[in-house]
Design a protein around this motif. Structure first.
Motif, PDB file in Angstrom:
ATOM      1  N   ALA A   1     -55.001  -5.762 -50.334  1.00 33.38           N
ATOM      2  CA  ALA A   1     -56.125  -6.223 -51.166  1.00 33.38           C
ATOM      3  C   ALA A   1     -56.923  -5.069 -51.751  1.00 33.38           C
ATOM      4  CB  ALA A   1     -57.028  -7.149 -50.353  1.00 33.38           C
ATOM      5  N   LEU A   2     -57.016  -3.952 -51.019  1.00 34.18           N
ATOM      6  CA  LEU A   2     -57.804  -2.812 -51.501  1.00 34.18           C
ATOM      7  C   LEU A   2     -56.928  -1.582 -51.754  1.00 34.18           C
ATOM      8  CD1 LEU A   2     -60.892  -3.191 -49.134  1.00 34.18           C
ATOM      9  CD2 LEU A   2     -60.861  -3.579 -51.598  1.00 34.18           C
ATOM     10  N   LYS A   3     -55.666  -1.825 -52.020  1.00 39.27           N
ATOM     11  CA  LYS A   3     -54.746  -0.703 -52.180  1.00 39.27           C
ATOM     12  C   LYS A   3     -54.736  -0.150 -53.601  1.00 39.27           C
ATOM     13  CE  LYS A   3     -49.997   0.678 -51.223  1.00 39.27           C
ATOM     14  NZ  LYS A   3     -48.664   0.250 -50.709  1.00 39.27           N
ATOM     15  N   GLU A   4     -54.626  -1.015 -54.587  1.00 36.57           N
ATOM     16  CA  GLU A   4     -54.477  -0.572 -55.971  1.00 36.57           C
ATOM     17  C   GLU A   4     -55.833  -0.224 -56.591  1.00 36.57           C
ATOM     18  OE1 GLU A   4     -51.619  -0.019 -57.386  1.00 36.57           O
ATOM     19  OE2 GLU A   4     -50.570  -0.691 -55.562  1.00 36.57           O
ATOM     20  N   PRO A   5     -55.865   0.745 -57.507  1.00 33.65           N
ATOM     21  CA  PRO A   5     -57.105   1.032 -58.236  1.00 33.65           C
ATOM     22  C   PRO A   5     -57.590  -0.204 -58.991  1.00 33.65           C
ATOM     23  CG  PRO A   5     -55.480   2.772 -58.588  1.00 33.65           C
ATOM     24  CD  PRO A   5     -54.770   1.661 -57.894  1.00 33.65           C
ATOM     25  N   ARG A   6     -58.888  -0.281 -59.183  1.00 31.06           N
ATOM     26  CA  ARG A   6     -59.530  -1.385 -59.886  1.00 31.06           C
ATOM     27  C   ARG A   6     -59.308  -2.722 -59.185  1.00 31.06           C
ATOM     28  NH1 ARG A   6     -63.063   1.392 -62.949  1.00 31.06           N
ATOM     29  NH2 ARG A   6     -62.014   2.988 -64.188  1.00 31.06           N
TER      30      ARG A   6
ATOM     31  N   THR B   1     -58.680  -9.318 -55.908  1.00 28.93           N
ATOM     32  CA  THR B   1     -57.470  -9.339 -55.083  1.00 28.93           C
ATOM     33  C   THR B   1     -57.720  -9.941 -53.706  1.00 28.93           C
ATOM     34  OG1 THR B   1     -57.997  -7.075 -54.386  1.00 28.93           O
ATOM     35  CG2 THR B   1     -56.447  -7.339 -56.214  1.00 28.93           C
ATOM     36  N   GLY B   2     -58.948 -10.376 -53.446  1.00 23.98           N
ATOM     37  CA  GLY B   2     -59.223 -10.970 -52.146  1.00 23.98           C
ATOM     38  C   GLY B   2     -60.594 -11.635 -52.111  1.00 23.98           C
ATOM     39  N   VAL B   3     -60.703 -12.638 -51.256  1.00 17.84           N
ATOM     40  CA  VAL B   3     -61.981 -13.305 -50.964  1.00 17.84           C
ATOM     41  C   VAL B   3     -62.114 -13.359 -49.450  1.00 17.84           C
ATOM     42  CG1 VAL B   3     -63.326 -15.422 -51.137  1.00 17.84           C
ATOM     43  CG2 VAL B   3     -61.912 -14.677 -53.073  1.00 17.84           C
ATOM     44  N   CYS B   4     -63.217 -12.870 -48.929  1.00 19.50           N
ATOM     45  CA  CYS B   4     -63.389 -12.836 -47.482  1.00 19.50           C
ATOM     46  C   CYS B   4     -64.584 -13.686 -47.073  1.00 19.50           C
ATOM     47  CB  CYS B   4     -63.580 -11.399 -46.990  1.00 19.50           C
ATOM     48  SG  CYS B   4     -65.100 -10.610 -47.536  1.00 19.50           S
ATOM     49  N   GLU B   5     -64.639 -13.992 -45.797  1.00 15.82           N
ATOM     50  CA  GLU B   5     -65.793 -14.698 -45.262  1.00 15.82           C
ATOM     51  C   GLU B   5     -67.052 -13.850 -45.454  1.00 15.82           C
ATOM     52  OE1 GLU B   5     -65.241 -15.677 -41.162  1.00 15.82           O
ATOM     53  OE2 GLU B   5     -64.215 -17.563 -41.597  1.00 15.82           O
ATOM     54  N   ASN B   6     -68.179 -14.516 -45.572  1.00 18.66           N
ATOM     55  CA  ASN B   6     -69.430 -13.771 -45.650  1.00 18.66           C
ATOM     56  C   ASN B   6     -69.574 -12.901 -44.408  1.00 18.66           C
ATOM     57  OD1 ASN B   6     -70.134 -15.093 -48.052  1.00 18.66           O
ATOM     58  ND2 ASN B   6     -71.016 -16.809 -46.913  1.00 18.66           N
ATOM     59  N   ALA B   7     -69.981 -11.676 -44.615  1.00 23.32           N
ATOM     60  CA  ALA B   7     -70.107 -10.748 -43.493  1.00 23.32           C
ATOM     61  C   ALA B   7     -71.129 -11.274 -42.495  1.00 23.32           C
ATOM     62  CB  ALA B   7     -70.519  -9.368 -43.998  1.00 23.32           C
TER      63      ALA B   7
ATOM     64  N   PHE C   1     -58.714  -2.369 -40.077  1.00 26.03           N
ATOM     65  CA  PHE C   1     -59.566  -1.583 -39.175  1.00 26.03           C
ATOM     66  C   PHE C   1     -60.674  -2.459 -38.588  1.00 26.03           C
ATOM     67  CE2 PHE C   1     -62.873   1.346 -37.977  1.00 26.03           C
ATOM     68  CZ  PHE C   1     -62.203   2.472 -37.516  1.00 26.03           C
ATOM     69  N   PHE C   2     -61.407  -3.142 -39.469  1.00 22.96           N
ATOM     70  CA  PHE C   2     -62.489  -4.023 -39.043  1.00 22.96           C
ATOM     71  C   PHE C   2     -61.980  -5.468 -38.982  1.00 22.96           C
ATOM     72  CE2 PHE C   2     -64.796  -0.543 -41.252  1.00 22.96           C
ATOM     73  CZ  PHE C   2     -65.586  -0.099 -40.195  1.00 22.96           C
ATOM     74  N   ASN C   3     -62.743  -6.323 -38.328  1.00 22.81           N
ATOM     75  CA  ASN C   3     -62.352  -7.727 -38.196  1.00 22.81           C
ATOM     76  C   ASN C   3     -63.194  -8.642 -39.083  1.00 22.81           C
ATOM     77  OD1 ASN C   3     -61.396  -6.605 -35.292  1.00 22.81           O
ATOM     78  ND2 ASN C   3     -60.167  -8.356 -35.927  1.00 22.81           N
ATOM     79  N   TYR C   4     -63.309  -8.268 -40.350  1.00 21.74           N
ATOM     80  CA  TYR C   4     -63.867  -9.183 -41.336  1.00 21.74           C
ATOM     81  C   TYR C   4     -62.708 -10.034 -41.845  1.00 21.74           C
ATOM     82  CZ  TYR C   4     -67.850  -5.981 -41.301  1.00 21.74           C
ATOM     83  OH  TYR C   4     -68.903  -5.206 -40.918  1.00 21.74           O
ATOM     84  N   LYS C   5     -62.887 -11.348 -41.825  1.00 23.10           N
ATOM     85  CA  LYS C   5     -61.777 -12.254 -42.106  1.00 23.10           C
ATOM     86  C   LYS C   5     -61.558 -12.423 -43.601  1.00 23.10           C
ATOM     87  CE  LYS C   5     -59.969 -16.851 -40.987  1.00 23.10           C
ATOM     88  NZ  LYS C   5     -60.265 -18.137 -40.310  1.00 23.10           N
ATOM     89  N   LEU C   6     -60.327 -12.153 -44.055  1.00 22.78           N
ATOM     90  CA  LEU C   6     -59.949 -12.332 -45.449  1.00 22.78           C
ATOM     91  C   LEU C   6     -59.407 -13.749 -45.629  1.00 22.78           C
ATOM     92  CD1 LEU C   6     -59.974 -10.481 -47.934  1.00 22.78           C
ATOM     93  CD2 LEU C   6     -57.532 -10.093 -47.563  1.00 22.78           C
ATOM     94  N   LEU C   7     -60.062 -14.543 -46.464  1.00 20.52           N
ATOM     95  CA  LEU C   7     -59.662 -15.931 -46.685  1.00 20.52           C
ATOM     96  C   LEU C   7     -58.542 -16.043 -47.706  1.00 20.52           C
ATOM     97  CD1 LEU C   7     -63.235 -17.530 -46.849  1.00 20.52           C
ATOM     98  CD2 LEU C   7     -61.696 -17.408 -44.875  1.00 20.52           C
ATOM     99  N   LEU C   8     -58.605 -15.218 -48.746  1.00 20.32           N
ATOM    100  CA  LEU C   8     -57.583 -15.213 -49.788  1.00 20.32           C
ATOM    101  C   LEU C   8     -57.145 -13.777 -50.023  1.00 20.32           C
ATOM    102  CD1 LEU C   8     -59.239 -17.627 -52.413  1.00 20.32           C
ATOM    103  CD2 LEU C   8     -57.416 -18.193 -50.788  1.00 20.32           C
ATOM    104  N   GLY C   9     -55.863 -13.570 -50.174  1.00 17.33           N
ATOM    105  CA  GLY C   9     -55.348 -12.232 -50.405  1.00 17.33           C
ATOM    106  C   GLY C   9     -54.681 -11.658 -49.170  1.00 17.33           C
ATOM    107  N   ASP C  10     -54.000 -10.548 -49.346  1.00 19.97           N
ATOM    108  CA  ASP C  10     -53.280  -9.876 -48.271  1.00 19.97           C
ATOM    109  C   ASP C  10     -54.148  -8.725 -47.744  1.00 19.97           C
ATOM    110  OD1 ASP C  10     -51.598  -8.436 -46.613  1.00 19.97           O
ATOM    111  OD2 ASP C  10     -49.856  -8.624 -47.940  1.00 19.97           O
ATOM    112  N   PRO C  11     -54.520  -8.752 -46.455  1.00 19.00           N
ATOM    113  CA  PRO C  11     -55.395  -7.696 -45.915  1.00 19.00           C
ATOM    114  C   PRO C  11     -54.788  -6.301 -46.011  1.00 19.00           C
ATOM    115  CG  PRO C  11     -54.501  -9.066 -44.150  1.00 19.00           C
ATOM    116  CD  PRO C  11     -54.190  -9.758 -45.426  1.00 19.00           C
ATOM    117  N   ARG C  12     -53.456  -6.209 -46.101  1.00 22.87           N
ATOM    118  CA  ARG C  12     -52.801  -4.893 -46.169  1.00 22.87           C
ATOM    119  C   ARG C  12     -52.838  -4.303 -47.573  1.00 22.87           C
ATOM    120  NH1 ARG C  12     -47.207  -6.865 -43.836  1.00 22.87           N
ATOM    121  NH2 ARG C  12     -47.791  -8.476 -45.355  1.00 22.87           N
TER     122      ARG C  12
END
Length: 801
Positions: free
Chosen positions: A140-145, A180-186, A127-138
């Motif tokens: 990364a936030l799907k599973e609980p915990r 599950t992911g590492v993104c660029e600093n906002a 939805f947003f264009n925050y860049k995910l450096l590690l992990g799958d953007p689809r």
């Protein structure tokens, strides 16, 4: 030909070094200020523009009016996003985020308190264009915990080790999350700056279906070709279908009944790029800016560059007698007026170009200090973009043309005979243009002085105003819930320590109130919206607000669990004449209806921003809560050391999370504080540049009246009388400038103050002081020239020319 123009211009600059230095310095100062203002405004206008679909991206807001009280909040309910996609065809996609607040994060022996943590739906990175450096953007936030960290945070906990797959503990010991992911600093130019994102599927409350529970942020993206107006038309139907039944169940009235009583409840939207400067909603994620301040700074930048151009014109005019002879000789030798105009403009363009180059260097050196002042992280890279380079070239031409226009067109307008006979001097004694320019400069300067003083007075007023409770020497432990069963013992032991005066558990995070809900007076069907928070028996003397009648909660009264304490605004809202004889009905939507006895009324205190009037607020009883207020005396560092030492004995490797009440309140008007600081600095620069212009006019006047001064001295005039003679003209100009400046300052300052419910009165002394300051500045500026001219030997003065 153009090469010759610039060679002559360089020779003239070298010949008149002092004049050239003042000219370039004034223009460099003005252009530097304008560049910094340009960077500031560009950053303010760039918020959330980095999203690919920014032009079609909106946030849903809640608005309403119940029992005469307005509700304007940026939060909505958990089921809103799914309903938008399912029921409004114009909506392509929707997503949600919810603030997690602050919490500890532990990895092995490493533990820190982290801020700016949010729950986010699984489609966040799509939805947003925050860049995910590690992990799958689809996923990364799907599973609980699941948890996504920024790169700075990942490096903080894991160093150079791979972050993906690491397990961290958040909050309670049993809340273990997988990275599950590492993104660029906002980006800092975003209304949503985060350090940690937690999968929304980890939170059970985000799956609730209640529409009257508005606590999270909902965003939507329009389909291509769809209009937001069509969405607005369908949001009403959405509210009627989903909110209406809940309203009847909990408030006992339908949407139509609410509207018949003059109330309303519904949803609207705001474009995401407009949130930072145009939002007037409560509960924003980040402190918003103010479009009015952007206009202010833009106006100051325009003022400064105009003043710098006026200085150039005045300085050029001050030495125009010598240049007039040059023009006469050139014309006699066959030069055309157009050639002379181009010569003067070439000189002006050269000054402008040198000033721009020096301003770029100055901007580079001053940018770190300016960032600290303005609370920004501006980068010089913006000045190297093709757009800015084109703007800089245009600025060189514009400033050069404006600054050089008067001497170019004025000095070349006389015939050679008039110039060589000296007749041009009499024409130049008409000081109308130059005096008008100085009046304009000082009108701007006086206006800036007035507005700056009002801003600082309002900021000081907000910092020092008696809120009705004592916000000073009050520390809040925000994660007191970490003490678990040791909460009461911790508090009691803490009160035995030297320097600790009072302590109180509460669930509220001041300033503001965490819960606003609907109450009814017993025997009435009228709804009343009121803020409410829970606190223990020590809250009143810990916060030091005053009781008006009745009493606060008491440890000797078990019935206080069903008691309630109201502020004066709440008593007025309910219309109680004898509040201590009244009962209030409260439906908390979970435990059912409660009947609460009013046991006390306390005097209103400001628990929110001074922009808003004190609204109804109730306090309910609790023995413990998630936060602990601690009132201390003496050195705060000693109090902190005492608290931390005791904290470590009650928790296992849990970092303490605390803040100070006065600092929390100060954050409410941080934008005003920064605006005042930046405005003050640029106002001082504008006044300084204006003084250069006044210095030029003083030099010109002294030159024009050299013979007059010699005659007066020969006739016995004293030096003080000559100084007064030369200075009174400038005093008159400042007085003329004072009238429009005072009117404009009063109007603009009054309009700005209207945004505050509690504000200072604009004292006439501000205008008197501003006028006297301007006159003093003028006297100091022209004093050197006046003393120099008055001290000239009359023999030399009478030999003038």
């Amino acid at each position: 030909m153009f090469r010759n123009y610039f060679l002559v211009a360089i020779r003239n600059m070298n010949k008149h070094k002092f004049f050239s230095a003042i000219n370039i310095f004034g223009m460099t100062t003005g252009i530097t200020a304008c560049m910094l203002i340009f960077l500031y405004i560009s950053d303010e206008l760039s918020y959330d523009r980095f999203h690919a679909r920014a032009d079609h991206m909106y946030r849903v807001n809640l608005y309403g009016k119940i029992s005469g009280q307005d509700i304007h909040t940026s939060t909505t309910c958990p089921p809103m996003a799914a309903a938008l996609v399912a029921e409004i065809p114009e909506v392509e996609e929707a997503t949600r985020i919810d603030s997690y607040g602050q919490s500890s994060i532990k990895y092995g022996d490493i533990a820190f308190i982290e801020e700016k943590m949010f729950y986010a739906d699984s489609n966040f990175f799509q939805f947003f264009n925050y860049k995910l450096l590690l992990g799958d953007p689809r996923t990364a936030l799907k599973e609980p915990r699941s948890i996504v960290m920024t790169e700075d945070l990942a490096h903080k906990y894991f160093g150079e080790e791979p972050a993906l797959g690491k397990m961290v503990v958040i909050g309670n010991e049993n809340e273990t999350f997988k990275v599950t992911g590492v993104c660029e600093n906002a980006p800092t130019n975003s209304h949503l700056v985060f350090n940690v994102l937690l999968s929304a599927s980890s939170a059970d409350f985000l799956r609730k279906t209640m529409w009257l529970n508005n606590s999270l942020y909902t965003y939507l993206v329009l389909n291509k070709g769809a209009s937001i107006e069509a969405v607005h038309a369908k949001l009403r139907g959405l509210a009627e279908r989903h909110v209406g039944p809940e309203m009847e169940r909990f408030l006992g009235k339908s949407m139509k009944q609410l509207e018949a009583e003059g109330g309303q409840f519904g949803y609207t939207t705001i474009a995401v790029p407009d949130i930072h400067l145009r939002s007037t909603m409560q509960h924003e994620i980040e402190p918003v800016g103010n479009l009015l301040y952007v206009y202010f700074f833009g106006g100051v930048g325009a003022f400064i560059i105009v003043i710098a151009c006026i200085n150039f014109m005045n300085l050029s005019t001050a030495r125009s007698a010598g240049r007039a002879k040059e023009v006469g000789l050139r014309k006699t030798l066959g030069s055309l007026r157009g050639q002379l105009v181009r010569q003067f403009l070439s000189e002006s363009l050269l000054y402008s170009a040198v000033a721009v180059i020096m301003a770029l260097a100055a901007c580079y050196l001053l940018l770190p200090s300016f960032n600290l002042l303005a609370g920004k992280t501006l980068q010089m890279e913006l000045l190297y973009t093709p757009t800015f380079i084109a703007s800089a070239l245009a600025l060189i031409v514009l400033v050069g043309f404006i600054a050089g226009s008067y001497p170019a067109f004025y000095l070349t307008s006389f015939s050679p005979v008039e110039v060589l006979k000296g007749k041009v001097r009499s024409g130049m004694r008409s000081k109308g243009v130059r005096s008008s320019l100085v009046v304009f400069q000082f009108a701007l300067s006086i206006f800036l002085i007035i507005f700056t003083i009002v801003v600082y007075q309002q900021i000081t007023f907000m910092q020092e105003r008696n809120l009705g409770m004592d916000k000073h020497n009050l520390l809040i432990i925000n994660n007191a819930w970490k003490l678990d069963k040791n909460q009461v013992s911790f508090k009691n032991t803490l009160l035995e320590q030297t320097g600790i005066v009072d302590a109180s558990f509460t669930n509220n995070n001041f300033p503001g109130v965490n819960n606003t809900t609907v109450f009814k007076a017993s025997g009435s069907e009228q709804d009343h919206i009121m803020g409410v928070y829970y606190a223990d028996v020590d809250n009143q003397h810990t916060m030091r607000f005053e009781m008006k009648e009745g009493r606060f909660f008491s440890p000797d009264s078990p019935a206080d669990t069903l008691g309630i304490v109201l502020n004066e605004a709440a008593v007025k809202e309910f219309g109680f004449e004898k509040p201590l004889e009244e009962e209030i009905l409260y439906n908390d939507n979970e435990d059912g209806l409660e009947r609460l006895k009013v046991i006390g009324v306390y005097k209103d205190f400001n628990f929110e921003s001074l922009r808003d009037k004190v609204r109804p607020l109730a306090i309910r009883f609790t023995r413990t809560a998630g936060r602990l207020m601690v009132r201390y005396e003496g050195d705060p560092t000693k109090a902190i050391a005492t608290i931390e030492k005791l904290w470590k004995t009650q928790t296992e490797n849990e970092p303490i999370q605390y803040s100070f009440m006065d600092q929390n309140f100060d954050r409410l008007f941080r934008s005003e504080q920064r605006m005042g600081q930046v405005f003050g600095v640029f106002s001082a620069l504008a006044i300084f540049i204006a003084c250069l212009g006044l210095f030029a006019l003083a030099a010109f006047t002294a030159e024009q009246r050299t013979k007059e001064i010699g005659i007066r001295k020969a006739m016995g005039a004293s030096m003080p009388s000559l100084i007064v003679l030369l200075s009174k003209e400038f005093t008159r100009l400042v007085l003329v400038a004072f009238v429009p400046a005072a009117l404009a300052g009063w109007y603009i300052a009054s309009s700005w103050l209207q945004g505050f419910e509690y504000r200072v009165e604009i004292s006439p002394l501000i205008f008197v002081g501003s006028g006297l300051a301007a006159i003093t500045i003028a006297w100091v500026t022209v004093g050197y020239q006046s003393i120099k001219a008055a001290g000239t030997n009359p023999v030399n003065s009478l030999r003038y020319e």
